[in-house]
Scaffold this active site. Structure first.
Site, PDB file in Angstrom:
ATOM      1  N   GLU A 124      34.381  28.671  28.125  1.00 30.11           N
ATOM      2  CA  GLU A 124      35.158  29.811  28.622  1.00 30.11           C
ATOM      3  C   GLU A 124      35.177  30.876  27.536  1.00 30.11           C
ATOM      4  O   GLU A 124      35.721  30.651  26.460  1.00 30.11           O
ATOM      5  CB  GLU A 124      36.578  29.353  28.967  1.00 30.11           C
ATOM      6  CG  GLU A 124      37.531  30.466  29.343  1.00 30.11           C
ATOM      7  CD  GLU A 124      38.968  29.967  29.449  1.00 30.11           C
ATOM      8  OE1 GLU A 124      39.886  30.781  29.265  1.00 30.11           O
ATOM      9  OE2 GLU A 124      39.171  28.756  29.687  1.00 30.11           O
ATOM     10  N   LYS A 126      45.860  26.318  36.006  1.00 27.25           N
ATOM     11  CA  LYS A 126      45.756  26.207  34.553  1.00 27.25           C
ATOM     12  C   LYS A 126      47.173  25.966  34.039  1.00 27.25           C
ATOM     13  O   LYS A 126      47.997  26.886  34.009  1.00 27.25           O
ATOM     14  CB  LYS A 126      45.170  27.487  33.952  1.00 27.25           C
ATOM     15  CG  LYS A 126      45.231  27.518  32.429  1.00 27.25           C
ATOM     16  CD  LYS A 126      44.689  28.834  31.885  1.00 27.25           C
ATOM     17  CE  LYS A 126      44.891  28.888  30.371  1.00 27.25           C
ATOM     18  NZ  LYS A 126      44.234  30.060  29.773  1.00 27.25           N
ATOM     19  N   THR A 158      41.196  34.637  29.799  1.00 27.29           N
ATOM     20  CA  THR A 158      42.142  35.703  29.490  1.00 27.29           C
ATOM     21  C   THR A 158      41.796  36.952  30.311  1.00 27.29           C
ATOM     22  O   THR A 158      41.803  38.077  29.800  1.00 27.29           O
ATOM     23  CB  THR A 158      42.180  36.034  27.981  1.00 27.29           C
ATOM     24  OG1 THR A 158      42.098  34.814  27.229  1.00 27.29           O
ATOM     25  CG2 THR A 158      43.497  36.701  27.607  1.00 27.29           C
TER      26      THR A 158
END
Length: 218
Positions: A42, A131, A71
């Site tokens: 990621e 998440k 993010t």
């Protein structure tokens, strides 16, 4: 229906969450971790040139590596990441405009939540993966508790995940774990310390394999 990439997320076991000071350092970290056996990375948008790195990873490794963007907090980042080749998109929290943009792509959606209210909202919006963030605040016990009222959701805890607690996370019901500084410390990325990155990757992959063996036996 479950997203078609969910099996790949589960199979990867650990997602390397990379926060790098520049694109070159991020690319080095990806190459090192993939060489050590990590199959999901990621690239966070706190990394300058994140879109460039995603493009390079997607081009170089193709389907062999599951590359995503993390993010992600704005719709323009969603569009850039998807065009660059990101196969999953991760937001630290729920912004419905960002989620709507995610759904315009073919990418798997992974959205941050921690409280029962947040998780219930994510369930209603049918995100692909919750998440669980920041996992360090409550540890595996929080995941175990959330799976009581929300047993059918897919959870990937991030934040506070370490080699020492991987087994506890999987025992609590994690589909996979996200590992940031414990796997790829900022100093190791900055200094291009391949030895540390490889050693950490090996330790995490071993811990995941042992945790799954233990869960299967149980």
């Amino acid at each position: 229906m479950p997203h078609p990439l969910l099996p790949a997320v589960t199979e990867a076991g650990v997602i390397a969450t990379l926060r790098a000071p520049d694109a070159d350092s991020a690319s080095f970290a990806v190459e090192t971790l993939v060489d050590a056996g990590v199959t999901a990375v990621e690239i966070t948008y706190t990394t300058p040139g994140a879109g460039v790195v995603i493009t390079e990873v997607a081009r170089r490794f193709g389907d062999a590596v599951l590359v995503g963007a993390g993010t992600v907090t704005r719709a323009d980042q969603v569009h850039e990441a998807a065009e660059a080749g990101a196969r999953f998109l991760v937001s630290p929290g729920l912004d419905e405009a960002v989620l709507a943009a995610m759904r315009q792509t073919a990418a798997l959606t992974m959205v941050g939540g921690f409280t029962p209210t947040e998780v219930q909202r994510l369930a209603a919006l049918e995100v692909d993966v919750v998440k669980l963030f920041p996992g360090s605040l409550g540890g595996p016990g929080v995941l175990r508790a959330l799976r009581g009222p929300f047993p059918d959701l897919v959870y990937v805890p991030t934040g506070g995940v370490s080699v020492d607690n991987v087994a506890a996370w999987f025992a609590a019901g994690a589909a996979a774990v996200g590992a940031a500084s414990e796997l790829a410390p900022a100093a190791a990325i900055r200094d291009r310390d391949a030895q540390t990155l490889r050693a950490n990757a090996a330790a995490f992959l071993t811990a995941v394999a042992q945790a799954r063996t233990g869960r299967s036996a149980a």
